[in-house]
Write a protein that holds these residues in place. Structure first.
Motif, short mmCIF file in Angstrom:
data_model
loop_
_atom_site.label_atom_id
_atom_site.label_comp_id
_atom_site.label_asym_id
_atom_site.label_seq_id
_atom_site.Cartn_x
_atom_site.Cartn_y
_atom_site.Cartn_z
N PRO A 130 0.76 -1.25 -0.18
CA PRO A 130 0.09 0.06 0.11
C PRO A 130 0.84 1.40 -0.10
O PRO A 130 0.28 2.58 -0.35
N ASP A 131 2.16 1.24 0.37
CA ASP A 131 2.90 2.59 0.39
C ASP A 131 3.81 2.63 -0.83
O ASP A 131 4.57 3.35 -0.55
N ASP A 132 3.87 1.62 -1.70
CA ASP A 132 4.63 1.40 -2.76
C ASP A 132 3.80 1.93 -3.87
O ASP A 132 2.49 1.74 -4.10
N THR A 133 4.48 2.23 -5.27
CA THR A 133 3.66 2.32 -6.24
C THR A 133 3.71 1.07 -7.23
O THR A 133 4.78 0.25 -7.18
N VAL A 134 2.68 0.73 -7.83
CA VAL A 134 2.53 -0.44 -8.55
C VAL A 134 2.95 -0.24 -10.08
O VAL A 134 2.64 0.80 -10.78
N PHE A 135 3.47 -1.17 -10.53
CA PHE A 135 4.05 -0.94 -11.95
C PHE A 135 3.89 -2.47 -12.81
O PHE A 135 3.55 -3.42 -11.97
N TRP A 136 3.73 -2.32 -14.00
CA TRP A 136 3.60 -3.48 -14.73
C TRP A 136 4.80 -3.97 -15.14
O TRP A 136 5.66 -3.14 -15.81
N LEU A 137 5.42 -5.32 -14.86
CA LEU A 137 6.81 -5.84 -15.20
C LEU A 137 6.41 -6.70 -16.42
O LEU A 137 5.84 -7.55 -16.55
N ASP A 138 7.25 -6.32 -17.63
CA ASP A 138 7.36 -7.31 -18.63
C ASP A 138 8.60 -8.17 -18.46
O ASP A 138 9.78 -7.66 -18.63
#
Length: 92
Positions: free
Chosen positions: A43-51
């Motif tokens: 919850p305290d971090d940013t979500v990214f899309w990992l390829d």
């Protein structure tokens, strides 16, 4: 002189074993199928899309975000510490 090959093999084996023990291991990466799952995980971090195929992660404003079958949602901190690199594609 007869024992030279045996000693050499023993020495090389010792070097290989010692070298493999000192390697650093990556921090475990937790991939998620859905963005909400990743956000609840960190919850305290940013979500990214990992390829995984390209070895890069994308932020929400980038075109490849959440596209493709070779990726998952991950937390930025985990992606960074696991050795993946960020993409500058589409950033200004």
């Amino acid at each position: 002189m007869r024992n030279f090959p045996v000693r050499m093999i023993s020495l090389l084996t010792a070097i290989i074993v010692t070298g493999s023990l000192t390697r650093a291991s990556a921090i475990p990466l937790t991939p998620f199928r859905y963005e909400g799952q990743a956000q609840r995980h960190c919850p305290d971090d940013t979500v990214f899309w990992l390829d995984f195929r390209r070895g890069m992660y994308y932020s929400k404003g980038q075109r490849p975000y959440a596209r493709g079958s070779t990726g998952s949602f991950v937390c930025r901190g985990e992606a960074r510490s696991s050795g993946y690199r960020r993409s500058l594609f589409g950033l200004r």
